[in-house]
Motif scaffolding. Structure first.
Motif: not given
Length: 395
Positions: A54-55, A66-69, A80-84, A245-248
């Motif tokens: 777990l990061h 964050e998740t992965l494609t 990267r996405r918001t929990q909402a 977005g992707y990462g930052s």
């Protein structure tokens, strides 16, 4: 509505081996433990589940993760996405699918896959039971679905094709996504889950839900851009469920109207979306466009085929030629490809044992690994033929 992921008071968590206490875990030795640790960190840190790790990152202005494609066609990218952005659809599904204390929800894949993570987090957030069955053999997963009287199952077409065992009549809702649901997989799903209402949903790690059974998911607006002669064009999506977005890096495709695309092609007919395939998997062969996913679907429709992957290789005469790998119980010479146009028929078929089928962490086929294997096989065969010709010349 909470702005971060929670486990509601009535929620219960089960791993492959049985119940798992909710709350900060003493260890992180299983995916269920990692999920508990992620829930504990959700209000204060940006997390990413990458079993067995777990990061935890720095907090964002609003709770994020964050998740992965899926990484089917290339290296997986960090999303990267918001929990909402997920919680908004939790609330829609809670009402539509009666998610609550009486629901027993199961997932089959690893929490590294966004579909699995979504299903587990939604169940706990809505106060249901979440059963993580990753790590069990497919026959034991099916047995667990029966024994635990699961009512809702999240699965991919590949996972459905692998399941074996007696039917699970307790499953009343079956949600299949993460890939095209071919006719053979749908038939197997209906046999394994005879009482289930089947929902085929389309989406991506970047977009979350786009359609269910072809119809736009609530809150989703679709736009088909740059259509070709067949009417299929780029699928653009706007909704409250999009990633940041992707990462930052911000979403590079987001336009001024809030639409984004992940490179899929499709067309709208009477308000229903049909996906043709990815733009980067449409190849030209002798001036004709062939969609590789369509060839894979034709292979999967053949009796005895459980997995299929089609790769385009350069061809001096036609621009490209197709080669394919498959897994199943039928020999290559027994596969009838007459339903495909001649140019869309793979020039070679390589059989791969089910246990050796290359997969990404998401559970999806690793097309890059398949391509490398088929290229190596072709080079070995060419070397063999060269050696035979040399022997004949000197013999």
């Amino acid at each position: 509505m909470s702005g971060w992921f929670i486990a509601a008071a009535t929620a219960r968590l089960f791993g492959a081996g049985g119940p798992v206490p909710l709350g900060p875990p003493e260890t992180q030795s299983s995916e269920a433990d990692l999920l508990c640790a992620a829930l504990d960190a959700a209000p204060r840190a940006t997390f990413r589940l990458a079993p067995p790790t777990l990061h935890l990152g720095q907090p964002q202005p609003v709770p994020a993760f964050e998740t992965l494609t899926g990484g089917t066609t290339g290296r997986p990218r960090h999303i990267r996405r918001t929990q909402a952005s997920w919680i908004a659809s939790f609330e829609i599904n809670r009402a539509a699918w009666s998610l609550g204390p009486n629901a027993r929800v199961a997932t089959l894949g690893s929490l590294a896959h966004s579909l699995t993570l979504y299903g587990a987090l939604e169940a706990l957030h809505c106060g249901a039971e979440a059963h993580l069955l990753h790590g069990l053999r497919p026959d034991r997963q099916q047995a667990a679905l029966v024994a635990r009287a699961i009512t809702l199952l999240w699965a991919t077409p590949s996972q459905i094709r692998l399941l074996t065992g007696p039917p699970a009549p307790s499953v009343t809702r079956l949600l299949i996504g993460g890939g095209v649901l071919d006719a053979a997989s749908e038939a197997k799903a209906r046999a394994l889950f005879p009482e289930a209402q089947l929902y085929s949903f389309y989406g991506a790690a970047e977009t979350s839900f786009i359609t269910i059974d072809g119809a736009p998911y609530p809150g989703v607006t679709l736009d088909i851009r740059n259509p070709g002669p067949d009417g299929a064009g780029e699928v653009w999506v706007r909704s409250p469920y999009l990633f940041e977005g992707y990462g930052s890096t911000p979403d590079p495709q987001r336009d001024a109207s809030g639409f984004t695309t992940v490179g899929e092609r499709g067309h709208l007919t009477n308000g229903l979306l049909s996906i043709v395939g990815r733009a980067d998997r449409a190849v030209r062969i002798a001036e004709q466009t062939v969609q590789l996913e369509a060839v894979e679907a034709a292979l999967l429709a053949l009796p005895g085929v459980t997995e299929a992957a089609v790769i385009a290789q350069p061809d001096a005469k036609r621009g490209n030629r197709l080669v394919a790998a498959y897994s199943g119980t039928v020999a290559p010479e027994a596969l009838a490809l007459t339903a495909l146009p001649p140019l869309a028929r793979p020039r070679s078929l390589t059989q791969i044992a089910p246990e050796d089928w290359p997969r990404r962490a998401s559970g999806k086929t690793d097309l890059a690994a398949i391509a490398a294997r088929l290229q190596a096989d072709e080079q070995s065969e060419e070397a063999r033929r060269t050696e035979e010709r040399s022997d004949e010349a000197t013999g």
